[in-house]
Design a protein around this motif. Structure first.
Motif, mmCIF file in Angstrom:
data_model
loop_
_atom_site.group_PDB
_atom_site.id
_atom_site.type_symbol
_atom_site.label_atom_id
_atom_site.label_comp_id
_atom_site.label_asym_id
_atom_site.label_seq_id
_atom_site.Cartn_x
_atom_site.Cartn_y
_atom_site.Cartn_z
ATOM 1 N N PHE A 137 0.826 -1.201 0.000
ATOM 2 C CA PHE A 137 0.000 0.000 0.000
ATOM 3 C C PHE A 137 0.865 1.257 0.000
ATOM 4 O O PHE A 137 1.932 1.285 0.612
ATOM 5 N N ASP A 138 0.373 2.286 -0.651
ATOM 6 C CA ASP A 138 0.959 3.606 -0.538
ATOM 7 C C ASP A 138 0.684 4.125 0.882
ATOM 8 O O ASP A 138 -0.145 3.566 1.610
ATOM 9 N N THR A 139 1.364 5.177 1.283
ATOM 10 C CA THR A 139 1.069 5.805 2.567
ATOM 11 C C THR A 139 -0.263 6.544 2.433
ATOM 12 O O THR A 139 -0.435 7.367 1.520
ATOM 13 N N LEU A 140 -1.201 6.211 3.292
ATOM 14 C CA LEU A 140 -2.548 6.768 3.205
ATOM 15 C C LEU A 140 -2.741 7.881 4.225
ATOM 16 O O LEU A 140 -2.379 7.740 5.398
ATOM 17 N N GLY A 141 -3.320 8.989 3.795
ATOM 18 C CA GLY A 141 -3.636 10.084 4.701
ATOM 19 C C GLY A 141 -4.929 9.813 5.443
ATOM 20 O O GLY A 141 -5.750 8.986 5.021
ATOM 21 N N ALA A 142 -5.125 10.515 6.540
ATOM 22 C CA ALA A 142 -6.334 10.336 7.359
ATOM 23 C C ALA A 142 -7.586 10.616 6.542
ATOM 24 O O ALA A 142 -8.603 9.914 6.677
ATOM 25 N N ALA A 143 -7.550 11.632 5.678
ATOM 26 C CA ALA A 143 -8.726 11.985 4.871
ATOM 27 C C ALA A 143 -9.042 10.880 3.858
ATOM 28 O O ALA A 143 -10.216 10.566 3.614
ATOM 29 N N GLN A 144 -7.981 10.281 3.268
ATOM 30 C CA GLN A 144 -8.186 9.169 2.326
ATOM 31 C C GLN A 144 -8.878 8.002 3.011
ATOM 32 O O GLN A 144 -9.827 7.418 2.482
ATOM 33 N N ILE A 145 -8.359 7.651 4.182
ATOM 34 C CA ILE A 145 -8.927 6.520 4.916
ATOM 35 C C ILE A 145 -10.372 6.810 5.307
ATOM 36 O O ILE A 145 -11.261 5.969 5.138
ATOM 37 N N ALA A 146 -10.617 8.023 5.811
ATOM 38 C CA ALA A 146 -11.973 8.384 6.246
ATOM 39 C C ALA A 146 -12.961 8.320 5.084
ATOM 40 O O ALA A 146 -14.086 7.814 5.223
ATOM 41 N N ALA A 147 -12.544 8.823 3.907
ATOM 42 C CA ALA A 147 -13.430 8.810 2.739
ATOM 43 C C ALA A 147 -13.703 7.381 2.278
ATOM 44 O O ALA A 147 -14.839 7.044 1.907
ATOM 45 N N TYR A 148 -12.680 6.534 2.317
ATOM 46 C CA TYR A 148 -12.855 5.151 1.884
ATOM 47 C C TYR A 148 -13.770 4.393 2.841
ATOM 48 O O TYR A 148 -14.672 3.669 2.421
ATOM 49 N N ALA A 169 -6.605 2.362 -5.954
ATOM 50 C CA ALA A 169 -5.826 3.607 -5.958
ATOM 51 C C ALA A 169 -4.785 3.633 -4.835
ATOM 52 O O ALA A 169 -3.902 4.495 -4.837
ATOM 53 N N PHE A 170 -4.880 2.705 -3.876
ATOM 54 C CA PHE A 170 -3.926 2.656 -2.763
ATOM 55 C C PHE A 170 -2.743 1.735 -3.049
ATOM 56 O O PHE A 170 -1.745 1.763 -2.331
ATOM 57 N N ILE A 171 -2.875 0.879 -4.065
ATOM 58 C CA ILE A 171 -1.922 -0.225 -4.250
ATOM 59 C C ILE A 171 -0.732 0.219 -5.097
ATOM 60 O O ILE A 171 -0.870 0.489 -6.293
ATOM 61 N N ARG A 172 0.420 0.257 -4.455
ATOM 62 C CA ARG A 172 1.660 0.632 -5.135
ATOM 63 C C ARG A 172 2.191 -0.536 -5.951
ATOM 64 O O ARG A 172 2.699 -0.374 -7.052
ATOM 65 N N GLN A 173 2.086 -1.745 -5.388
ATOM 66 C CA GLN A 173 2.617 -2.930 -6.062
ATOM 67 C C GLN A 173 1.822 -4.152 -5.641
ATOM 68 O O GLN A 173 1.380 -4.256 -4.492
ATOM 69 N N LEU A 174 1.659 -5.076 -6.595
ATOM 70 C CA LEU A 174 0.934 -6.322 -6.341
ATOM 71 C C LEU A 174 1.703 -7.452 -7.004
ATOM 72 O O LEU A 174 2.030 -7.361 -8.183
ATOM 73 N N ARG A 175 1.985 -8.476 -6.238
ATOM 74 C CA ARG A 175 2.667 -9.660 -6.781
ATOM 75 C C ARG A 175 1.870 -10.891 -6.393
ATOM 76 O O ARG A 175 1.622 -11.120 -5.210
ATOM 77 N N GLY A 176 1.471 -11.661 -7.417
ATOM 78 C CA GLY A 176 0.713 -12.873 -7.130
ATOM 79 C C GLY A 176 -0.550 -12.940 -7.965
ATOM 80 O O GLY A 176 -0.538 -12.617 -9.152
ATOM 81 N N SER A 177 -1.645 -13.346 -7.354
ATOM 82 C CA SER A 177 -2.901 -13.602 -8.054
ATOM 83 C C SER A 177 -3.926 -12.508 -7.740
ATOM 84 O O SER A 177 -4.425 -12.419 -6.617
#
Length: 200
Positions: A137-148, A169-177
């Motif tokens: 995950f990217d670093t999430l701000g308090a406002a991002q988390i609250a809105a989600y 929109a939070f995912i910086r990298q994904l490896r796998g399925s």
């Protein structure tokens, strides 16, 4: 050769993924008096892989008993369970918005694992597989988390997020399925269903 399976899951995402595999399925859902929540309880410091495989096996056993009690036609029965692990810590479904906020704060800027276990009962034979993916995950701000959290999407989702939803929109990298993170790894599921005699 069977031409359909029973899916013992309420997840619309799992139904969608089975449709993509071209597998006809009928739902085999729990009765109102069945306690599904108890099946998902974590036992002490249980390792995430052991936990998700144990829960899936319990869900499959309950589905097999349900199938027998209802006298339904024979066909393979499929169960799956997904959990999110931050190190050795298991993040299940949040109890409420506050719990979802805590989980997302913990995942912010971190790499975590998503584990999905799949099990198929085919006659007397039980087939099993485990998919493990890594998500950063990217670093999430308090406002991002609250809105989600306010969107309602985190509720009912392991780790308080849905990979196919706004959390992309939070995912910086994904490896796998990717499908495994959604709740049903298509590669492993197709292998198990082929072993059970279905065309995928």
């Amino acid at each position: 050769m069977p031409d359909f399976i029973y899916l013992a899951s309420q997840s619309p995402r799992r139904r969608q993924l089975l449709d993509q595999l071209g597998v006809r399925h009928e739902l085999l859902l729990a009765d109102a008096d069945e306690d599904a929540e108890t099946l998902e309880a974590v036992h002490g410091r249980e390792a995430p892989a052991r936990y998700v495989q144990r829960v899936t096996a319990l869900k499959l056993a309950a589905a097999v008993a349900r199938h027998r009690a209802r006298g339904l036609p024979q066909a393979p029965i499929l169960c799956a369970d997904t959990t999110v692990a931050l190190g050795a810590r298991i993040l299940g479904k949040p109890e409420d918005a506050q719990d979802a906020t805590r989980m997302l704060q913990a995942l912010s800027g971190q790499r975590h694992r998503v584990l999905t276990a799949v099990a198929v009962q085919h006659g007397a034979e039980r087939l099993q597989a485990l998919s493990v993916s890594q998500v950063e995950f990217d670093t999430l701000g308090a406002a991002q988390i609250a809105a989600y959290v306010a969107s309602g999407e985190p509720l009912g989702k392991a780790g308080a997020y849905a990979v196919q939803g706004r959390a992309q929109a939070f995912i910086r990298q994904l490896r796998g399925s990717y499908s495994g993170i959604m709740g049903l790894p298509m590669f492993e599921t197709a292998q198990l269903l082929r072993q059970a005699g279905l065309a995928c």
